[in-house]
Design an enzyme around this catalytic site. Structure first.
Site, mmCIF file in Angstrom:
data_model
loop_
_atom_site.group_PDB
_atom_site.id
_atom_site.type_symbol
_atom_site.label_atom_id
_atom_site.label_comp_id
_atom_site.label_asym_id
_atom_site.label_seq_id
_atom_site.Cartn_x
_atom_site.Cartn_y
_atom_site.Cartn_z
ATOM 1 N N LYS A 10 16.230 -59.956 -53.081
ATOM 2 C CA LYS A 10 15.301 -60.583 -52.129
ATOM 3 C C LYS A 10 14.006 -59.769 -52.053
ATOM 4 C CE LYS A 10 18.994 -62.674 -49.336
ATOM 5 N NZ LYS A 10 19.526 -62.889 -47.949
ATOM 6 N N TYR A 50 18.734 -72.853 -49.240
ATOM 7 C CA TYR A 50 19.390 -72.560 -47.958
ATOM 8 C C TYR A 50 19.609 -73.827 -47.132
ATOM 9 C CZ TYR A 50 19.188 -67.437 -48.371
ATOM 10 O OH TYR A 50 19.401 -66.130 -48.743
ATOM 11 N N ASN A 117 18.240 -58.274 -46.101
ATOM 12 C CA ASN A 117 19.495 -57.654 -46.526
ATOM 13 C C ASN A 117 19.621 -57.542 -48.054
ATOM 14 O OD1 ASN A 117 19.861 -60.347 -46.988
ATOM 15 N ND2 ASN A 117 21.575 -60.609 -45.579
ATOM 16 N N HIS A 120 21.154 -61.657 -52.414
ATOM 17 C CA HIS A 120 21.926 -62.881 -52.206
ATOM 18 C C HIS A 120 22.945 -63.004 -53.321
ATOM 19 C CE1 HIS A 120 23.072 -67.120 -51.957
ATOM 20 N NE2 HIS A 120 22.834 -67.181 -53.256
ATOM 21 N N GLU A 131 23.250 -73.536 -57.224
ATOM 22 C CA GLU A 131 22.148 -72.577 -57.127
ATOM 23 C C GLU A 131 21.613 -72.184 -58.506
ATOM 24 O OE1 GLU A 131 23.811 -69.443 -54.740
ATOM 25 O OE2 GLU A 131 23.909 -70.722 -52.949
#
Ligand code: RTP
Ligand code: MG
Length: 138
Positions: A10, A50, A117, A120, A131
């Site tokens: 990310k 998402y 965080n 992913h 995805e």
């Protein structure tokens, strides 16, 4: 059973210079990186990625955060790689993710600007297929 999963570093991970660290943990585990690219994701791609979270309070800040800089997208392959990478990544909240996991060792800033965080990983074989199709359309 050999599986493929979508892994993202990310924008916080890229900004903080953690691409190599994440790749190193994936390779050290014994998984193979099949595809890899750096890109800035459109809000449309992020909304699709998402879609399960659309309408939740953290959705807009999450898309803002994910659009805030380049992302490294990878297709990672290996035996049990879907759950395996989720285990390497650790719990969603980096303040409680176990030490030894990517989020536990490297994540921070939970609940400030956005939920940052570091990585992913797809959460099921259905998500992984969907995805990988979204991020690697070619
Ligand atoms: P990811 O999809 O990014 O791999 O993360 P995950 O499965 O561990 O967590 P998920 O529930 O799918 O949430 C997606 C991302 O949204 C942010 N988030 N914020 N309560 C909150 O404020 C909250 N919950 C989730 C995180 O960036 C999380 O990774
Ligand atoms: Mg998720």
């Amino acid at each position: 059973m050999s599986e493929r999963t979508l892994v993202l570093v990310k924008p916080d991970g890229v900004r903080r210079g953690l691409i190599g660290e994440v790749i190193s943990r994936i390779e050290t585990k014994g998984y193979t990186i099949e595809r890899l690219k750096m890109m800035e994701a459109s809000r449309q791609l992020l909304t699709e990625h998402y879609e399960e979270h659309e309408g939740k309070p953290f959705f807009e800040p999450l898309v803002d955060f994910m659009a805030s800089g380049p992302i490294v997208a990878m297709v990672v392959e290996g035996d049990g790689a879907i759950l395996g990478f989720r285990t390497l990544a650790g719990a969603t909240d980096p303040t409680t993710a176990a030490p030894g996991s990517i989020r536990g060792d490297l994540g921070r800033d939970w609940g400030t600007v956005a939920q940052q965080n570091v990585v992913h990983g797809s959460d099921s074989s259905l998500s992984a297929e969907r995805e990988i199709g979204l991020w690697f359309q070619d």
